[in-house]
Design a protein around this motif. Structure first.
Motif, mmCIF file in Angstrom:
data_model
loop_
_atom_site.group_PDB
_atom_site.id
_atom_site.type_symbol
_atom_site.label_atom_id
_atom_site.label_comp_id
_atom_site.label_asym_id
_atom_site.label_seq_id
_atom_site.Cartn_x
_atom_site.Cartn_y
_atom_site.Cartn_z
ATOM 1 N N ALA B 92 11.039 -3.930 3.755
ATOM 2 C CA ALA B 92 10.465 -5.098 4.432
ATOM 3 C C ALA B 92 9.853 -6.050 3.403
ATOM 4 C CB ALA B 92 9.411 -4.658 5.448
ATOM 5 N N SER B 93 9.185 -5.502 2.406
ATOM 6 C CA SER B 93 8.577 -6.348 1.371
ATOM 7 C C SER B 93 9.650 -7.160 0.655
ATOM 8 C CB SER B 93 7.833 -5.489 0.345
ATOM 9 O OG SER B 93 6.814 -4.763 0.954
ATOM 10 N N GLU B 94 10.750 -6.498 0.310
ATOM 11 C CA GLU B 94 11.833 -7.205 -0.385
ATOM 12 C C GLU B 94 12.342 -8.370 0.467
ATOM 13 O OE1 GLU B 94 15.299 -4.889 -1.428
ATOM 14 O OE2 GLU B 94 16.445 -6.696 -1.894
ATOM 15 N N LEU B 95 12.549 -8.113 1.756
ATOM 16 C CA LEU B 95 13.100 -9.159 2.619
ATOM 17 C C LEU B 95 12.100 -10.301 2.818
ATOM 18 C CD1 LEU B 95 14.926 -6.867 5.184
ATOM 19 C CD2 LEU B 95 15.948 -8.224 3.357
ATOM 20 N N GLY B 103 2.644 -15.451 0.466
ATOM 21 C CA GLY B 103 1.658 -14.454 0.049
ATOM 22 C C GLY B 103 2.024 -13.104 0.651
ATOM 23 N N ILE B 104 2.132 -12.103 -0.176
ATOM 24 C CA ILE B 104 2.480 -10.768 0.319
ATOM 25 C C ILE B 104 1.516 -9.754 -0.296
ATOM 26 C CG2 ILE B 104 4.269 -8.981 0.503
ATOM 27 C CD1 ILE B 104 6.360 -11.219 0.030
ATOM 28 N N LEU B 105 0.845 -9.010 0.567
ATOM 29 C CA LEU B 105 -0.035 -7.927 0.121
ATOM 30 C C LEU B 105 0.612 -6.601 0.515
ATOM 31 C CD1 LEU B 105 -2.735 -6.582 -0.766
ATOM 32 C CD2 LEU B 105 -3.627 -7.147 1.501
ATOM 33 N N VAL B 106 0.789 -5.715 -0.453
ATOM 34 C CA VAL B 106 1.426 -4.423 -0.205
ATOM 35 C C VAL B 106 0.396 -3.318 -0.421
ATOM 36 C CG1 VAL B 106 3.337 -2.896 -0.845
ATOM 37 C CG2 VAL B 106 3.593 -5.379 -1.095
ATOM 38 N N ILE B 107 0.248 -2.469 0.598
ATOM 39 C CA ILE B 107 -0.774 -1.418 0.543
ATOM 40 C C ILE B 107 -0.104 -0.050 0.639
ATOM 41 C CG2 ILE B 107 -2.872 -0.506 1.642
ATOM 42 C CD1 ILE B 107 -3.092 -3.262 3.100
ATOM 43 N N ASP B 108 -0.346 0.808 -0.316
ATOM 44 C CA ASP B 108 0.158 2.199 -0.237
ATOM 45 C C ASP B 108 -0.588 3.034 -1.270
ATOM 46 O OD1 ASP B 108 3.137 3.520 0.875
ATOM 47 O OD2 ASP B 108 1.905 4.631 -0.563
ATOM 48 N N PRO B 109 -1.055 4.223 -0.871
ATOM 49 C CA PRO B 109 -1.825 5.044 -1.818
ATOM 50 C C PRO B 109 -0.946 5.932 -2.702
ATOM 51 C CG PRO B 109 -1.796 6.117 0.323
ATOM 52 C CD PRO B 109 -1.006 4.830 0.471
ATOM 53 N N ASP B 110 0.340 6.052 -2.364
ATOM 54 C CA ASP B 110 1.163 7.106 -2.971
ATOM 55 C C ASP B 110 1.941 6.643 -4.192
ATOM 56 O OD1 ASP B 110 0.367 8.896 -1.021
ATOM 57 O OD2 ASP B 110 2.021 8.334 0.329
ATOM 58 N N VAL B 111 2.433 7.641 -4.929
ATOM 59 C CA VAL B 111 3.377 7.389 -6.021
ATOM 60 C C VAL B 111 4.769 7.828 -5.560
ATOM 61 C CG1 VAL B 111 1.633 7.669 -7.823
ATOM 62 C CG2 VAL B 111 2.984 9.649 -7.094
ATOM 63 N N PHE B 112 5.805 7.232 -6.164
ATOM 64 C CA PHE B 112 7.172 7.612 -5.813
ATOM 65 C C PHE B 112 7.455 9.037 -6.274
ATOM 66 C CE2 PHE B 112 8.241 2.934 -5.826
ATOM 67 C CZ PHE B 112 8.626 2.887 -4.489
ATOM 68 N N ASP B 113 8.110 9.806 -5.398
ATOM 69 C CA ASP B 113 8.606 11.113 -5.827
ATOM 70 C C ASP B 113 10.099 11.217 -5.515
ATOM 71 O OD1 ASP B 113 9.237 12.386 -3.316
ATOM 72 O OD2 ASP B 113 7.093 12.659 -2.975
ATOM 73 N N LYS B 132 3.684 3.264 -5.606
ATOM 74 C CA LYS B 132 4.691 2.491 -4.874
ATOM 75 C C LYS B 132 4.308 1.012 -4.763
ATOM 76 C CE LYS B 132 6.054 6.404 -1.970
ATOM 77 N NZ LYS B 132 6.264 6.914 -0.602
ATOM 78 N N ALA B 133 3.053 0.762 -4.421
ATOM 79 C CA ALA B 133 2.638 -0.630 -4.196
ATOM 80 C C ALA B 133 2.800 -1.465 -5.468
ATOM 81 C CB ALA B 133 1.187 -0.675 -3.708
ATOM 82 N N GLU B 134 2.472 -0.856 -6.610
ATOM 83 C CA GLU B 134 2.597 -1.571 -7.894
ATOM 84 C C GLU B 134 4.059 -1.865 -8.215
ATOM 85 O OE1 GLU B 134 0.612 -2.886 -9.927
ATOM 86 O OE2 GLU B 134 -1.363 -2.101 -9.432
ATOM 87 N N VAL B 135 4.904 -0.855 -8.013
ATOM 88 C CA VAL B 135 6.330 -1.023 -8.317
ATOM 89 C C VAL B 135 6.933 -2.103 -7.419
ATOM 90 C CG1 VAL B 135 8.592 0.122 -8.284
ATOM 91 C CG2 VAL B 135 6.584 1.342 -9.158
ATOM 92 N N VAL B 136 6.566 -2.071 -6.141
ATOM 93 C CA VAL B 136 7.080 -3.087 -5.214
ATOM 94 C C VAL B 136 6.609 -4.471 -5.659
ATOM 95 C CG1 VAL B 136 6.949 -3.961 -2.840
ATOM 96 C CG2 VAL B 136 7.311 -1.517 -3.254
ATOM 97 N N ARG B 137 5.345 -4.572 -6.017
ATOM 98 C CA ARG B 137 4.801 -5.868 -6.445
ATOM 99 C C ARG B 137 5.607 -6.429 -7.629
ATOM 100 N NH1 ARG B 137 1.740 -7.000 -10.598
ATOM 101 N NH2 ARG B 137 0.675 -9.016 -10.630
ATOM 102 N N GLU B 138 5.833 -5.597 -8.626
ATOM 103 C CA GLU B 138 6.571 -6.066 -9.806
ATOM 104 C C GLU B 138 7.968 -6.547 -9.425
ATOM 105 O OE1 GLU B 138 4.399 -2.778 -12.660
ATOM 106 O OE2 GLU B 138 6.579 -2.700 -12.418
ATOM 107 N N ASN B 139 8.610 -5.803 -8.539
ATOM 108 C CA ASN B 139 9.980 -6.182 -8.148
ATOM 109 C C ASN B 139 10.002 -7.458 -7.306
ATOM 110 O OD1 ASN B 139 12.280 -4.122 -8.900
ATOM 111 N ND2 ASN B 139 10.392 -2.954 -8.639
ATOM 112 N N LEU B 140 9.009 -7.629 -6.462
ATOM 113 C CA LEU B 140 8.959 -8.850 -5.652
ATOM 114 C C LEU B 140 8.791 -10.066 -6.557
ATOM 115 C CD1 LEU B 140 6.876 -8.079 -2.430
ATOM 116 C CD2 LEU B 140 9.216 -7.479 -2.992
#
Lengths: 79, 285
Positions: B92-95, B103-113, B132-140
């Motif tokens: 959803a963030s990508e789209l 403005g997009i705020l992405v919230i997630d406490p977890d790391v990718f496994d 996850k939230a950091e990785v998504v942010r960088e890609n967006l």
């Protein structure tokens, strides 16, 4: 009396024994509720989320009537 | 904030292009950056000014046929919050970014496994172990550097959501349990913001759009809910690659309708799709 039934395919596979079809017509005794139908079909009650009759959400206590179209839908929460 | 870029300056850098059956004067991203740097405005502000001046930014050229120039400008001025950056939230963030939601705020406490690799947007071998939230942010920001993207590596709770939802124009549900979703719905109602919901399990999905004060997910919570049962049939049937991607697409289509005030949303009804036999149900909520 005859009713049309749609069981979510995943619930159909989890039924005991598994249902061969996910959409079918069947005969039930007058007075049969959706709760009864779920038990007759062997669908795991704990996996059922919503039920509808004739496209309207209803409760499992609802008693079926001739020609009703029932849908049994799982509770889903994945993301 | 009004942007001090004369239309003639924009026109000077524009090129002509046929798009959606019309001829547009178009601006490339390098041209927008040049105009921004000359004016002191941000590229996003220049982009909005260009759209309102009748020019089409090339990066949104394929959006214009459905959104129009004003719809695109409205998205660029909007703020979306995505709660959860897994199978639903990452896609959803990508789209949202590709639509140009400003403005997009992405919230997630977890790391990718490793178990996320089959379906979660931006989860790759190289991002395993990273938030996850950091990785998504960088890609967006790689997709669209004009956007303002923020990552919060925390669990969304009743304590932090009031702050995190401040200023949101829409919230997108990327969670994976009913308990967390009911909390999010409650917090969205308190914040007065629309929540776009989806959930998946195996080859089924559901989606709806919930306005503040509506029963929404409370109306489909199973009777056993509250007795420690917060997850559904996905525990038994899993989460394959395609279903969350389809559900996330539906969420973003709904979010765009909410943000632009166009089209008919899923408000008041739950879309339920069983891909295995192509049953589509609309359940009144």
């Amino acid at each position: 009396m005859d009713v049309d039934v749609k069981v979510a395919t995943m619930l159909a596979r989890k039924a005991d024994p598994p249902l061969e079809e996910s959409r079918f017509g069947m005969s039930v005794e007058p007075g049969t509720s959706i709760e009864d139908l779920i038990a007759i079909l062997g669908v795991p009650r704990s996996l059922v989320g919503s039920v509808t009759v004739n496209k309207k959400r209803t409760t499992t206590e609802r008693v079926l009537e001739e020609g009703d179209a029932v849908a049994i839908i799982p509770s889903i929460s994945g993301g | 904030m009004p942007v001090n870029v004369p239309l003639e300056e924009m026109e000077r850098l524009a090129t002509e292009r046929e798009e959606a059956g019309r001829t547009f004067r178009c601006l490339s991203s390098p041209a927008i950056v040049e105009l921004a740097s000359a004016s002191g405005a941000s590229p996003r502000e220049v982009t909005v000014a260009a759209l309102r001046g009748g020019l089409l930014p090339l990066r949104y050229a394929k959006n214009v046929g459905t959104l129009g120039l004003e719809g695109q400008a409205m998205l660029l001025e909007s703020h979306a919050v995505v709660v959860g950056a897994g199978g639903l939230g990452g896609r959803a963030s990508e789209l949202l970014a590709r639509y140009g939601v400003g403005g997009i705020l992405v919230i997630d406490p977890d790391v990718f496994d490793e178990t996320n690799l089959n379906r979660q947007g931006f989860c790759c071998d190289g991002s395993l172990g990273r938030p996850k939230a950091e990785v998504v942010r960088e890609n967006l920001l790689d997709i669209d550097g004009f956007l303002e993207v923020t990552a919060v590596v925390e669990r969304a709770t009743a304590s932090n959501l009031p702050d995190l939802l401040g200023g949101a124009d829409v919230v997108v549900d990327g969670l994976d349990s009913l308990d967390d979703r009911l909390l999010l719905q409650e917090q969205c109602a308190l914040a007065g913001v629309v929540l776009v919901h989806a959930a998946i399990a195996g080859t089924t999905l559901q989606a709806t759009t919930i306005y503040p004060g509506e029963d929404g997910l409370r109306s489909i919570a199973p009777p056993s809910h509250g007795a420690g049962k917060s997850r559904g049939i996905e525990v038994e049937v899993g989460n394959p690659a395609s279903t969350p991607a389809v559900a996330a697409s539906i969420e973003v289509l709904e979010a765009v309708k909410v943000l632009t005030g166009t089209g008919e949303t899923l408000r008041g009804r739950m879309l339920y799709v069983d891909v295995d036999d192509w049953t589509v149900e609309f359940i009144d909520l």
